[in-house]
Design an enzyme around this catalytic site. Structure first.
Site, PDB file in Angstrom:
ATOM      1  N   ASP A 141      -6.628  -6.398   4.315  1.00 47.09           N
ATOM      2  CA  ASP A 141      -6.011  -5.075   4.389  1.00 47.09           C
ATOM      3  C   ASP A 141      -6.067  -4.561   5.822  1.00 47.09           C
ATOM      4  O   ASP A 141      -7.158  -4.374   6.365  1.00 47.09           O
ATOM      5  CB  ASP A 141      -6.779  -4.132   3.445  1.00 47.09           C
ATOM      6  N   MET A 181     -11.665  -6.109   5.406  1.00 45.75           N
ATOM      7  CA  MET A 181     -10.900  -5.150   6.207  1.00 45.75           C
ATOM      8  C   MET A 181     -10.575  -5.784   7.564  1.00 45.75           C
ATOM      9  O   MET A 181     -11.450  -6.361   8.212  1.00 45.75           O
ATOM     10  CB  MET A 181     -11.699  -3.860   6.446  1.00 45.75           C
ATOM     11  N   HIS A 218      -8.363   0.937  -3.996  1.00 48.76           N
ATOM     12  CA  HIS A 218      -9.311   0.715  -2.887  1.00 48.76           C
ATOM     13  C   HIS A 218      -9.951   2.054  -2.530  1.00 48.76           C
ATOM     14  O   HIS A 218      -9.342   2.864  -1.841  1.00 48.76           O
ATOM     15  CB  HIS A 218      -8.511   0.117  -1.714  1.00 48.76           C
ATOM     16  N   MET A 241      -8.979   8.384  -0.335  1.00 45.12           N
ATOM     17  CA  MET A 241      -9.864   8.642   0.824  1.00 45.12           C
ATOM     18  C   MET A 241     -10.430  10.047   0.698  1.00 45.12           C
ATOM     19  O   MET A 241      -9.742  10.950   0.223  1.00 45.12           O
ATOM     20  CB  MET A 241      -9.062   8.548   2.127  1.00 45.12           C
ATOM     21  N   HIS A 251      -1.140  -1.336  -4.364  1.00 41.09           N
ATOM     22  CA  HIS A 251      -2.419  -0.999  -3.723  1.00 41.09           C
ATOM     23  C   HIS A 251      -2.472   0.500  -3.448  1.00 41.09           C
ATOM     24  O   HIS A 251      -1.573   1.069  -2.836  1.00 41.09           O
ATOM     25  CB  HIS A 251      -2.533  -1.791  -2.422  1.00 41.09           C
ATOM     26  N   ASP A 260      -4.882   3.875  -2.156  1.00 44.96           N
ATOM     27  CA  ASP A 260      -5.937   4.127  -1.177  1.00 44.96           C
ATOM     28  C   ASP A 260      -6.525   5.541  -1.249  1.00 44.96           C
ATOM     29  O   ASP A 260      -6.244   6.374  -0.374  1.00 44.96           O
ATOM     30  CB  ASP A 260      -5.376   3.907   0.241  1.00 44.96           C
ATOM     31  N   MET A 281     -12.008   4.553  -0.654  1.00 44.37           N
ATOM     32  CA  MET A 281     -12.656   4.830   0.633  1.00 44.37           C
ATOM     33  C   MET A 281     -13.359   6.168   0.500  1.00 44.37           C
ATOM     34  O   MET A 281     -13.028   7.152   1.165  1.00 44.37           O
ATOM     35  CB  MET A 281     -11.617   4.809   1.754  1.00 44.37           C
ATOM     36  N   SER A 335       0.861  -1.185   0.000  1.00 44.97           N
ATOM     37  CA  SER A 335       0.000   0.000   0.000  1.00 44.97           C
ATOM     38  C   SER A 335       0.891   1.226   0.000  1.00 44.97           C
ATOM     39  O   SER A 335       1.652   1.458   0.947  1.00 44.97           O
ATOM     40  CB  SER A 335      -0.893   0.009   1.238  1.00 44.97           C
TER      41      SER A 335
HETATM   42  C1  DX5 Z   1      -6.067   1.856   5.380  1.00 43.39           C
HETATM   43  C2  DX5 Z   1      -5.677   1.337   4.032  1.00 43.39           C
HETATM   44  C3  DX5 Z   1      -4.558   0.364   4.030  1.00 43.39           C
HETATM   45  C4  DX5 Z   1      -3.312   0.790   4.768  1.00 43.39           C
HETATM   46  C5  DX5 Z   1      -2.793  -0.436   5.452  1.00 43.39           C
HETATM   47  O1  DX5 Z   1      -7.378   2.258   5.409  1.00 43.39           O
HETATM   48  O2  DX5 Z   1      -6.778   0.705   3.385  1.00 43.39           O
HETATM   49  O3  DX5 Z   1      -4.278  -0.097   2.716  1.00 43.39           O
HETATM   50  O4  DX5 Z   1      -2.295   1.339   3.986  1.00 43.39           O
HETATM   51  O5  DX5 Z   1      -1.704  -0.113   6.228  1.00 43.39           O
HETATM   52  P1  DX5 Z   1      -0.955  -1.158   7.166  1.00 43.39           P
HETATM   53  O6  DX5 Z   1      -0.484  -2.287   6.313  1.00 43.39           O
HETATM   54  O7  DX5 Z   1       0.153  -0.342   7.754  1.00 43.39           O
HETATM   55  O8  DX5 Z   1      -1.971  -1.612   8.203  1.00 43.39           O
HETATM   56 ZN    ZN Z   2      -6.368  -0.225   1.417  1.00 45.98          ZN
END
Ligand code: DX5
Ligand code: ZN
Length: 232
Positions: free
Chosen positions: A177, A141, A70, A41, A37, A39, A72, A12
């Site tokens: 994740d 999750m 992904h 948000m 990956h 993210d 969010m 990620s």
């Molecule tokens: C958080 C993200 C993840 C995040 C995971 O909402 O969806 O992808 O980067 O981070 P780690 O691996 O540090 O838990």
């Molecule tokens: Zn993620």
């Protein structure tokens, strides 16, 4: 993408140096990453703001593997086209992000991208039980989304096992994740996950000047997961 259940390590980039995303992506791919990956948000669905379609488009040329996006964000529907145009290979939306999940998945596939559904920890698998044909990936999750570096939630192992049983031999990836590291990777792999997202556990201790650390971190995750998968 031809389908198989081999273990994929998906760094990620939330834990990467945002000032050097292209170089960070090239570094983790050179060091063994299977997917990248990403993210996005929105500061509304989750309490953090990260990146939008413009940044995804900017990093796209640096991704040689598979760009796993992904979302969010809620609602997700108005932005699907933009993320698809930006070059996402997989677009995963949260089941909690809108009232018409099946329509959203159809909209994703209509762009040519693969369609994934992410389930927050309190969202039951029953949400997707009757629409499995509409999806290519289930993201379980294992933390509350929004931030990297949180602790894995062990109660999700049962949910991963149930998801794996539910998909049977359908070509649907089971992704996890949140809090994945060499200690939790074998647990999720044994439970049936095959795509392991990891932010801190990949980028910890390394940099584009010292990419060998990324390689060791990725190899440690892969070894832990593959040994467990073989034993399961
Ligand atoms: C958080 C993200 C993840 C995040 C995971 O909402 O969806 O992808 O980067 O981070 P780690 O691996 O540090 O838990
Ligand atoms: Zn993620």
């Amino acid at each position: 993408m031809s389908f198989d259940r081999s273990i994929r390590i998906a760094p990620s980039i939330l834990s990467a140096d945002f000032a050097s995303l292209g170089a960070e992506i090239r570094a983790v791919e050179a060091e063994g990453a299977d997917w990248i990956h990403v993210d996005p948000m929105d500061g509304h669905f989750v309490p953090n703001l990260t990146i939008g379609p413009n940044v995804v488009a900017a990093i796209r040329p640096h991704v040689r593997t598979f760009m796993d996006v992904h979302l969010m964000i809620a609602p997700a529907d108005p932005y699907i086209e933009a993320f698809a145009k930006a070059g996402a290979d997989m677009i995963t939306v949260h089941a909690e992000a809108g009232p018409h999940l099946h329509r959203t998945l159809q909209a994703i596939r209509a762009t040519g991208a693969k369609a994934g559904v992410a389930l927050n920890m309190t969202t039951p698998l029953a949400q997707i039980e009757h629409i499995l044909d509409a999806l290519d990936l289930i993201l379980i999750m294992t933390i509350n989304p929004g931030f990297g570096g949180q602790k894995f939630t062990h109660g999700m192992l049962d949910k991963i096992r149930a998801a794996r049983a539910m998909v049977g031999d359908r070509p649907i990836h089971i992704e996890v994740d949140g809090g994945i590291d060499p200690l939790t990777a074998p647990l999720v792999a044994a439970a049936g996950a095959n795509v392991l997202v990891a932010g801190s556990a990949v980028f910890r201790g390394g940099s584009i000047a010292e990419p060998g650390v990324y390689g060791r971190n990725i190899a440690a995750l892969r070894m832990a997961a593959e040994n467990a998968g073989a034993a399961a």
